[in-house]
Scaffold this motif. Structure first.
Motif, PDB file in Angstrom:
ATOM      1  N   ILE A   1       0.832  -1.220   0.002  1.00 51.95           N
ATOM      2  CA  ILE A   1       0.182   0.050   0.212  1.00 51.95           C
ATOM      3  C   ILE A   1       0.901   1.229   0.018  1.00 51.95           C
ATOM      4  N   GLU A   2       0.845   2.282  -0.951  1.00 44.44           N
ATOM      5  CA  GLU A   2       1.228   3.580  -0.698  1.00 44.44           C
ATOM      6  C   GLU A   2       0.182   4.292  -0.831  1.00 44.44           C
ATOM      7  N   ALA A   3      -0.018   5.407   0.107  1.00 47.11           N
ATOM      8  CA  ALA A   3      -1.107   6.429   0.124  1.00 47.11           C
ATOM      9  C   ALA A   3      -0.542   7.683   0.346  1.00 47.11           C
ATOM     10  N   PHE A   4      -1.493   8.371  -0.288  1.00 48.99           N
ATOM     11  CA  PHE A   4      -1.143  10.026  -0.023  1.00 48.99           C
ATOM     12  C   PHE A   4      -2.435  10.436   1.124  1.00 48.99           C
ATOM     13  N   VAL A   5      -1.938  10.983   2.030  1.00 50.05           N
ATOM     14  CA  VAL A   5      -2.719  11.541   3.124  1.00 50.05           C
ATOM     15  C   VAL A   5      -2.740  13.058   3.402  1.00 50.05           C
TER      16      VAL A   5
ATOM     17  N   ILE B   1       5.572   6.935   7.515  1.00 46.01           N
ATOM     18  CA  ILE B   1       5.520   8.369   6.725  1.00 46.01           C
ATOM     19  C   ILE B   1       6.711   8.689   5.693  1.00 46.01           C
ATOM     20  N   LEU B   2       6.763   8.508   4.590  1.00 50.79           N
ATOM     21  CA  LEU B   2       8.208   8.748   3.789  1.00 50.79           C
ATOM     22  C   LEU B   2       8.424  10.121   3.422  1.00 50.79           C
ATOM     23  N   SER B   3       7.362  11.045   3.484  1.00 55.85           N
ATOM     24  CA  SER B   3       7.468  12.352   3.131  1.00 55.85           C
ATOM     25  C   SER B   3       6.275  13.432   3.620  1.00 55.85           C
ATOM     26  N   CYS B   4       6.697  14.320   3.940  1.00 57.15           N
ATOM     27  CA  CYS B   4       5.466  15.290   4.365  1.00 57.15           C
ATOM     28  C   CYS B   4       5.735  16.817   3.775  1.00 57.15           C
ATOM     29  N   HIS B   5       4.720  17.272   3.350  1.00 60.49           N
ATOM     30  CA  HIS B   5       4.662  18.503   2.491  1.00 60.49           C
ATOM     31  C   HIS B   5       3.411  19.448   3.336  1.00 60.49           C
ATOM     32  N   ILE B   6       4.236  20.869   3.420  1.00 60.75           N
ATOM     33  CA  ILE B   6       3.204  21.755   3.891  1.00 60.75           C
ATOM     34  C   ILE B   6       2.357  22.119   2.587  1.00 60.75           C
ATOM     35  N   LEU B   7       1.092  22.297   2.624  1.00 62.56           N
ATOM     36  CA  LEU B   7       0.282  22.847   1.422  1.00 62.56           C
ATOM     37  C   LEU B   7      -0.276  23.921   1.456  1.00 62.56           C
ATOM     38  N   SER B   8      -0.669  24.501   0.373  1.00 63.18           N
ATOM     39  CA  SER B   8      -1.554  25.980   0.410  1.00 63.18           C
ATOM     40  C   SER B   8      -2.789  25.131  -0.166  1.00 63.18           C
ATOM     41  N   GLY B   9      -4.001  25.843   0.308  1.00 62.29           N
ATOM     42  CA  GLY B   9      -5.209  25.495  -0.122  1.00 62.29           C
ATOM     43  C   GLY B   9      -6.028  24.977   1.025  1.00 62.29           C
ATOM     44  N   GLN B  10      -6.870  24.028   0.650  1.00 59.94           N
ATOM     45  CA  GLN B  10      -7.805  23.605   1.883  1.00 59.94           C
ATOM     46  C   GLN B  10      -6.950  22.552   2.749  1.00 59.94           C
ATOM     47  N   ASP B  11      -5.900  21.743   2.403  1.00 60.49           N
ATOM     48  CA  ASP B  11      -5.271  20.997   3.418  1.00 60.49           C
ATOM     49  C   ASP B  11      -4.052  21.550   3.615  1.00 60.49           C
ATOM     50  N   ASP B  12      -3.781  21.234   5.080  1.00 64.41           N
ATOM     51  CA  ASP B  12      -2.497  21.865   5.504  1.00 64.41           C
ATOM     52  C   ASP B  12      -1.163  21.046   5.146  1.00 64.41           C
ATOM     53  N   TYR B  13      -1.310  19.570   5.079  1.00 71.66           N
ATOM     54  CA  TYR B  13      -0.321  18.817   4.921  1.00 71.66           C
ATOM     55  C   TYR B  13      -0.609  17.708   3.979  1.00 71.66           C
ATOM     56  N   LEU B  14       0.283  17.313   3.316  1.00 67.15           N
ATOM     57  CA  LEU B  14       0.358  16.092   2.412  1.00 67.15           C
ATOM     58  C   LEU B  14       1.322  14.959   2.784  1.00 67.15           C
ATOM     59  N   LEU B  15       1.113  13.780   3.224  1.00 63.12           N
ATOM     60  CA  LEU B  15       1.965  12.799   3.536  1.00 63.12           C
ATOM     61  C   LEU B  15       2.089  11.901   2.782  1.00 63.12           C
ATOM     62  N   ARG B  16       3.157  11.141   2.444  1.00 62.40           N
ATOM     63  CA  ARG B  16       3.262   9.866   1.506  1.00 62.40           C
ATOM     64  C   ARG B  16       3.639   8.894   2.497  1.00 62.40           C
ATOM     65  N   VAL B  17       2.582   7.819   2.498  1.00 59.80           N
ATOM     66  CA  VAL B  17       2.614   6.751   3.327  1.00 59.80           C
ATOM     67  C   VAL B  17       2.833   5.507   2.822  1.00 59.80           C
ATOM     68  N   VAL B  18       3.559   4.670   3.463  1.00 52.10           N
ATOM     69  CA  VAL B  18       3.357   3.334   2.974  1.00 52.10           C
ATOM     70  C   VAL B  18       2.831   2.303   4.004  1.00 52.10           C
ATOM     71  N   ALA B  19       2.390   0.914   3.833  1.00 46.93           N
ATOM     72  CA  ALA B  19       2.010   0.227   4.568  1.00 46.93           C
ATOM     73  C   ALA B  19       1.917  -1.247   3.995  1.00 46.93           C
ATOM     74  N   ARG B  20       1.941  -2.320   4.727  1.00 46.68           N
ATOM     75  CA  ARG B  20       1.892  -3.541   4.255  1.00 46.68           C
ATOM     76  C   ARG B  20       0.746  -4.164   3.657  1.00 46.68           C
ATOM     77  N   ASP B  21      -0.398  -3.569   4.143  1.00 42.70           N
ATOM     78  CA  ASP B  21      -1.609  -3.882   3.399  1.00 42.70           C
ATOM     79  C   ASP B  21      -2.707  -3.039   3.787  1.00 42.70           C
ATOM     80  N   ILE B  22      -3.972  -3.306   3.242  1.00 47.21           N
ATOM     81  CA  ILE B  22      -4.987  -2.399   3.705  1.00 47.21           C
ATOM     82  C   ILE B  22      -5.273  -2.346   5.435  1.00 47.21           C
ATOM     83  N   ASP B  23      -5.284  -3.564   5.910  1.00 44.79           N
ATOM     84  CA  ASP B  23      -5.403  -3.680   7.491  1.00 44.79           C
ATOM     85  C   ASP B  23      -4.224  -2.974   8.079  1.00 44.79           C
TER      86      ASP B  23
END
Length: 163
Positions: A68-72, A97-119
């Motif tokens: 699993i790779e997700a943008f949070v 959490i592989l990366s964290c970015h401060i954003l402009s717009g409606q969200d404050d942060y964007l995280l790139r996250v990995v996990a072994r599976d959906i659970d």
């Protein structure tokens, strides 16, 4: 060292090193029409000036069990400096959490996250993301397929053909 201080030879060295950070100094000198000693000195200068921040490898996350790779997208409760620093400090040691970015717009942060599976991701969301200080809202988008992924910067080399 600013971008304008870079010579075409410096840019050629950087282009080669982006494509192959394991290239030998002899091969790098040959590909940039230089000799080994001046090539080595230029690379050292680029490292010392922090234009070259480091060298790394790219790993296949799926082959290593991270399916699993997700943008949070995260919104925090307040934009006060104190709360932002507390949130950022708390997430830095979180290895998923592989990366964290401060954003402009409606969200404050964007995280790139990995996990072994959906659970694993669901547990991570409940136990880690929700426990980060000052989190108000979390939204996730799962990567279904990656079309392009690169860290290679698209600078131009004066006198070189193509892009």
């Amino acid at each position: 060292m600013s971008e304008t201080a870079l010579t075409p030879v410096d840019l050629a060295l950087l282009a080669q090193l982006q494509r192959n950070p394991r290239i030998s100094m002899a091969e790098l000198a040959e590909k940039t029409n230089s000799s080994v000693s001046p090539c080595w000195r230029r690379v050292k200068r680029l490292e010392e000036s922090k234009i070259i921040e480091g060298y790394g490898i790219s790993l296949n996350r799926k082959a290593l069990g991270f399916g699993i790779e997700a943008f949070v997208f995260v919104k925090i409760a307040s934009h006060s400096e104190e709360q932002a620093v507390q949130f950022e400090t708390a997430l830095k040691p979180v290895r998923n959490i592989l990366s964290c970015h401060i954003l402009s717009g409606q969200d404050d942060y964007l995280l790139r996250v990995v996990a072994r599976d959906i659970d694993d991701f669901a547990e991570f969301g409940r136990k880690v993301l929700a426990a980060l200080p000052h989190v108000r809202e979390v939204r996730s988008a799962f990567v279904l397929h990656t079309i392009k992924s690169s860290s290679e910067l698209p600078f131009d080399i004066p006198g070189a053909e193509g892009h």
